[in-house]
Design a protein around this motif. Structure first.
Motif, PDB file in Angstrom:
ATOM      1  N   LYS A  40       1.025  -1.443   0.050  1.00  0.00           N
ATOM      2  CA  LYS A  40       0.659  -0.286   0.332  1.00  0.00           C
ATOM      3  C   LYS A  40       1.489   1.071  -0.022  1.00  0.00           C
ATOM      4  O   LYS A  40       1.506   0.760   0.476  1.00  0.00           O
ATOM      5  N   PRO A  41       0.332   2.287  -0.124  1.00  0.00           N
ATOM      6  CA  PRO A  41       1.629   3.805  -0.577  1.00  0.00           C
ATOM      7  C   PRO A  41       1.708   3.937   0.873  1.00  0.00           C
ATOM      8  O   PRO A  41       2.305   4.490   1.054  1.00  0.00           O
ATOM      9  N   GLU A  42       0.949   3.719   2.131  1.00  0.00           N
ATOM     10  CA  GLU A  42       1.271   3.485   3.173  1.00  0.00           C
ATOM     11  C   GLU A  42       2.643   3.216   3.252  1.00  0.00           C
ATOM     12  O   GLU A  42       2.863   3.076   4.747  1.00  0.00           O
ATOM     13  N   ASP A  43       2.923   1.812   3.367  1.00  0.00           N
ATOM     14  CA  ASP A  43       3.654   1.148   3.313  1.00  0.00           C
ATOM     15  C   ASP A  43       5.352   1.481   3.111  1.00  0.00           C
ATOM     16  O   ASP A  43       6.340   1.366   3.077  1.00  0.00           O
ATOM     17  N   THR A  44       5.171   3.573   2.066  1.00  0.00           N
ATOM     18  CA  THR A  44       6.392   3.916   1.959  1.00  0.00           C
ATOM     19  C   THR A  44       7.246   4.224   3.166  1.00  0.00           C
ATOM     20  O   THR A  44       6.501   4.462   3.993  1.00  0.00           O
ATOM     21  N   ALA A  45       8.643   3.468   2.479  1.00  0.00           N
ATOM     22  CA  ALA A  45       8.994   3.768   4.178  1.00  0.00           C
ATOM     23  C   ALA A  45      10.751   3.802   3.299  1.00  0.00           C
ATOM     24  O   ALA A  45      11.200   2.550   2.836  1.00  0.00           O
ATOM     25  N   VAL A  46      11.754   3.916   4.307  1.00  0.00           N
ATOM     26  CA  VAL A  46      13.263   3.728   4.158  1.00  0.00           C
ATOM     27  C   VAL A  46      13.041   2.446   5.671  1.00  0.00           C
ATOM     28  O   VAL A  46      12.781   2.343   6.663  1.00  0.00           O
ATOM     29  N   TYR A  47      13.367   1.262   4.821  1.00  0.00           N
ATOM     30  CA  TYR A  47      13.181  -0.318   5.563  1.00  0.00           C
ATOM     31  C   TYR A  47      15.135  -0.519   5.882  1.00  0.00           C
ATOM     32  O   TYR A  47      15.714  -0.756   5.511  1.00  0.00           O
ATOM     33  N   TYR A  48      14.855  -0.880   7.706  1.00  0.00           N
ATOM     34  CA  TYR A  48      15.787  -1.315   8.134  1.00  0.00           C
ATOM     35  C   TYR A  48      15.552  -3.185   8.534  1.00  0.00           C
ATOM     36  O   TYR A  48      14.771  -3.206   8.940  1.00  0.00           O
ATOM     37  N   CYS A  49      16.757  -3.066   8.926  1.00  0.00           N
ATOM     38  CA  CYS A  49      16.717  -4.261   9.249  1.00  0.00           C
ATOM     39  C   CYS A  49      17.522  -4.553  10.744  1.00  0.00           C
ATOM     40  O   CYS A  49      18.399  -3.710  10.489  1.00  0.00           O
ATOM     41  N   ALA A  50      17.606  -5.050  11.364  1.00  0.00           N
ATOM     42  CA  ALA A  50      18.411  -5.042  13.082  1.00  0.00           C
ATOM     43  C   ALA A  50      18.732  -6.388  13.626  1.00  0.00           C
ATOM     44  O   ALA A  50      18.086  -7.299  13.120  1.00  0.00           O
ATOM     45  N   ALA A  51      19.389  -6.345  14.177  1.00  0.00           N
ATOM     46  CA  ALA A  51      20.412  -7.734  14.728  1.00  0.00           C
ATOM     47  C   ALA A  51      21.119  -7.739  16.224  1.00  0.00           C
ATOM     48  O   ALA A  51      20.913  -6.736  16.508  1.00  0.00           O
ATOM     49  N   ASP A  52      20.367  -8.407  17.334  1.00  0.00           N
ATOM     50  CA  ASP A  52      20.717  -8.001  18.498  1.00  0.00           C
ATOM     51  C   ASP A  52      20.894 -10.105  18.833  1.00  0.00           C
ATOM     52  O   ASP A  52      20.761 -10.767  19.100  1.00  0.00           O
ATOM     53  N   TYR A  53      22.186 -10.468  19.255  1.00  0.00           N
ATOM     54  CA  TYR A  53      22.326 -11.710  20.440  1.00  0.00           C
ATOM     55  C   TYR A  53      21.103 -11.217  21.542  1.00  0.00           C
ATOM     56  O   TYR A  53      20.490 -11.077  22.017  1.00  0.00           O
ATOM     57  N   THR A  54      20.638 -12.997  21.700  1.00  0.00           N
ATOM     58  CA  THR A  54      19.987 -13.447  22.611  1.00  0.00           C
ATOM     59  C   THR A  54      20.690 -14.779  23.131  1.00  0.00           C
ATOM     60  O   THR A  54      21.343 -15.274  22.798  1.00  0.00           O
ATOM     61  N   ASN A  55      19.727 -14.637  24.474  1.00  0.00           N
ATOM     62  CA  ASN A  55      20.876 -15.888  25.587  1.00  0.00           C
ATOM     63  C   ASN A  55      19.886 -16.565  24.880  1.00  0.00           C
ATOM     64  O   ASN A  55      20.379 -17.821  24.916  1.00  0.00           O
ATOM     65  N   TRP A  56      17.842 -16.990  24.667  1.00  0.00           N
ATOM     66  CA  TRP A  56      17.977 -17.991  24.332  1.00  0.00           C
ATOM     67  C   TRP A  56      17.048 -18.573  22.833  1.00  0.00           C
ATOM     68  O   TRP A  56      17.126 -16.546  22.195  1.00  0.00           O
TER      69      TRP A  56
END
Length: 127
Positions: free
Chosen positions: A87-103
């Motif tokens: 949809k037009p409202e999905d227009t954006a800059v998309y970022y991926c992110a990561a972080d370590y988790t214990n589980w």
């Protein structure tokens, strides 16, 4: 050092599909959650989707539920975001992110809980 590189953005018409990819490198553990966020002009960066290290658990923002699917290929250290019925409202800059988790089944959905970010990829949906 950890690097996240997004790809797959572009300009599409409303109703079309896109698949974003995010390749991770430099991670020293296999237990890391990943997520997608987006930021439209003049707005704060918002949560889109998250996936646990194992891939068994996912979470979505209400605005994209039923249209977007997050997945990951741990052998390739890559996370994907399949976006359908854009949809037009999905227009954006998309970022991926990561972080370590214990589980490996931990989900991370809060922006401030992620330490590693990609540079972003632009998604533009025309009406």
């Amino acid at each position: 050092q950890v690097q996240l590189v997004e790809s797959g953005g572009g300009l599409v018409q409303a109703g079309a599909s896109l698949r974003l990819s995010c390749a991770a490198s430099g991670l020293t553990s296999n237990s890391y959650a990943m997520g997608w966020f987006r930021q439209a002009p003049g707005k704060e960066r918002e949560f889109v989707a998250a996936i646990s290290a194992s891939g068994s658990r996912t979470s979505y923002a209400d605005s994209v539920k039923g249209r977007f699917t997050i997945s990951r290929d741990n052998a390739k250290r890559t996370v994907y975001l399949q976006m359908n019925s854009l949809k037009p409202e999905d227009t954006a800059v998309y970022y991926c992110a990561a972080d370590y988790t214990n589980w490996r089944d931990t989900l991370v959905a809060r922006r401030d809980d992620y330490h590693y970010w990609g540079q972003g990829t632009q998604v533009t949906v025309s009406s």
